[in-house]
Design an enzyme around this catalytic site. Structure first.
Site, PDB file in Angstrom:
ATOM      1  N   GLU A  44      13.580  38.557  83.300  1.00 27.27           N
ATOM      2  CA  GLU A  44      13.332  37.574  84.420  1.00 27.27           C
ATOM      3  C   GLU A  44      13.492  37.996  85.766  1.00 27.27           C
ATOM      4  OE1 GLU A  44      11.449  35.628  83.535  1.00 27.27           O
ATOM      5  OE2 GLU A  44      12.094  33.600  83.524  1.00 27.27           O
ATOM      6  N   THR A  72       6.345  33.039  92.029  1.00 22.21           N
ATOM      7  CA  THR A  72       7.624  32.552  91.653  1.00 22.21           C
ATOM      8  C   THR A  72       8.803  32.803  92.853  1.00 22.21           C
ATOM      9  OG1 THR A  72       7.203  32.647  89.349  1.00 22.21           O
ATOM     10  CG2 THR A  72       9.670  32.178  90.270  1.00 22.21           C
TER      11      THR A  72
END
Lengths: 311, 311
Positions: free
Chosen positions: B131, B184
């Site tokens: 991530e 994101t």
């Protein structure tokens, strides 16, 4: 019915991470209100025992009677005459939900005197009006658990949405009240109006952990979640020896320890009554070492809240 | 073992009120990673199917292989040679946990290839490194549920403290992916760093309500708690027709509806698969009326997370 007596317990609000949303009641101490009908209309406070003369005797200014006046207004009852005796069994401004206990005992007693026109849950908004008079804010995290018992969550204030969650059988509360006083209005005033997103996320994680820990009976998770990164760092400066007393609790068997309500009382949660007592004695001792006398209460979580007492 | 194949599901992170702390996995879709040993040392991506050529093929830059490199480093394995095929079965930058699914499938496959030296829980910090590569932040609210399944709560990031809570049997997720893309990193950038204390309290109340609602199987409470006063008001401006699509979901049987992860996907939770389908079709129709094509997935909550597939 011509007379009635009701008891409402002390409460621990906030419960570390849950500022304004968490609270629970303990078994003892609690305030007692006695009501007796009289012929003349109007509510009169005839006696308050245990407040050292500090609470207002005017029925429109005291939380215990303000809640009754709100209830009577709601029910459109104008001609009721009633004498009120309030037994204050806990110190004022202690963080033990003193004003809430009086307000709840008052509204429960009046509802009983009238033949219970409202349910327990329906009494909540009236009890909250007592808090508004006493502290300037109609919060529900003391009156909710004092009225309903159990561990109470206030999901929302507008609209009011409140529910209880189960607590593990073996969870005990230690409540230690150092003999100093903090005004709830002052304790609110020093809080910052803005919180960092980072601290908000940390606090949400602990809120989720505490709810899940209580519902799963996961004592370790309960302890790990009793962390308050928002309110405790600010309010604890008003409590002498806070860090040391907290450490004493945790080193002596408590799962976690924080400020009860707006303080200065401190509470701990422990697994088993022996740990709760041991933690409490260590906390008391640590206060004593700094020359501060402190009262100690060890209790299970009160599951039933306020009670009407036998006549 | 010379070759292995692993599946990791898409996930819904944040779940309305739980920014960075809540996430759950769904049944479908999910990414699949195939690993085969080769003689020369080093990890090589031989093929990525379904990404339209957009993901890096360099093993040190792709989440699916970065997690493997971290795992090998931790285990002090230097000479492993391995070929990687990644099947991307969900759109990139969709808010469905695309990078998390790849990272989790990658680390689970590698662990299996090595004979499972680590437990599922122990793989989490490695998946989080995926991530970090993909979004700049090592959050766990997608990789946690994709790896472990169930409804995951991240109580704390430092130290990492993660647990799952039970979900009611009849709870279904609707996931609608409009054909627009949000990065994101951008979606994080627009968030404010400060939150009002009032909104923090409201959000904590909803976090407590959602955890209790899921654990009590109280569907109404789940719905009432799916309220996000902090993140949704900011991020929803990046999603065309957000308010209307949300309203369409709620008017058509959903308990609640919000942004999935950083968006643009939107999710709803419903009681029963029929409500979940009805809500999804209404959401899809509302996007279509604005000329936006949207993919629809209706699924139970995935209880098991990533899976090693039969050879």
């Amino acid at each position: 019915m011509n007379s009635v007596k009701a008891f409402a317990p002390a409460t621990v609000a906030n419960v570390a991470c849950g500022f304004d949303i968490f609270g629970f009641a303990i078994e003892e101490p609690g305030d007692v209100v006695e009501l007796s009908r009289r012929d003349e209309p109007g509510i009169v406070i005839t006696s308050i025992i245990g407040d050292e003369g500090r609470l207002p005797r005017n029925a429109e200014k005291n939380a215990v009677t303000v809640v009754m006046l709100h209830l009577l207004k709601h029910l459109r009852i104008k001609d009721l005459g009633c004498e009120v005796i309030l037994h204050k069994n806990m110190p004022l401004g202690s963080g033990m939900g003193s004003s809430a206990a009086s307000a709840v005992a008052g509204v429960v007693a009046m509802n009983e005197l009238l033949g219970n026109p409202l349910t327990r849950e329906e009494l909540l908004p009236f009890a909250m009006e007592g808090e508004r008079i006493a502290s300037g804010s109609a919060h529900a995290d003391n009156v909710g658990p004092s009225l309903l018992g159990g561990f109470v969550v206030i999901r929302s204030y507008t609209p009011l949405d409140i529910f209880t969650i189960p607590v593990p059988e073996d969870l005990y509360c230690t409540l230690v009240h150092p003999d100093i006083e903090i005004n709830t209005k002052d304790a609110r005033f020093i809080l910052r109006n803005e919180v960092s997103l980072k601290n908000t996320i940390a606090q949400m994680g602990n809120v989720a952990g505490l709810v899940a820990g209580l519902m799963k009976a996961d004592y370790d998770l309960i302890g790990r979640s009793m962390v308050d990164v928002i309110i405790e760092p600010v309010r604890s400066i008003l409590i002498p020896e806070f860090k040391e007393v907290k450490q004493a609790a945790i080193s002596n068997g408590a799962l976690g320890c924080s400020i009860s309500g707006a303080g200065p009382s401190m509470f701990a949660l422990s697994r088993g009554i022996d740990n709760a007592r041991k933690a409490g004695e260590a906390m008391q001792k640590r206060f004593a070492e700094a020359g501060i006398e402190a009262g100690l209460h060890v209790s299970a979580i009160n599951k039933n809240g306020a009670m009407v007492l036998a006549e």
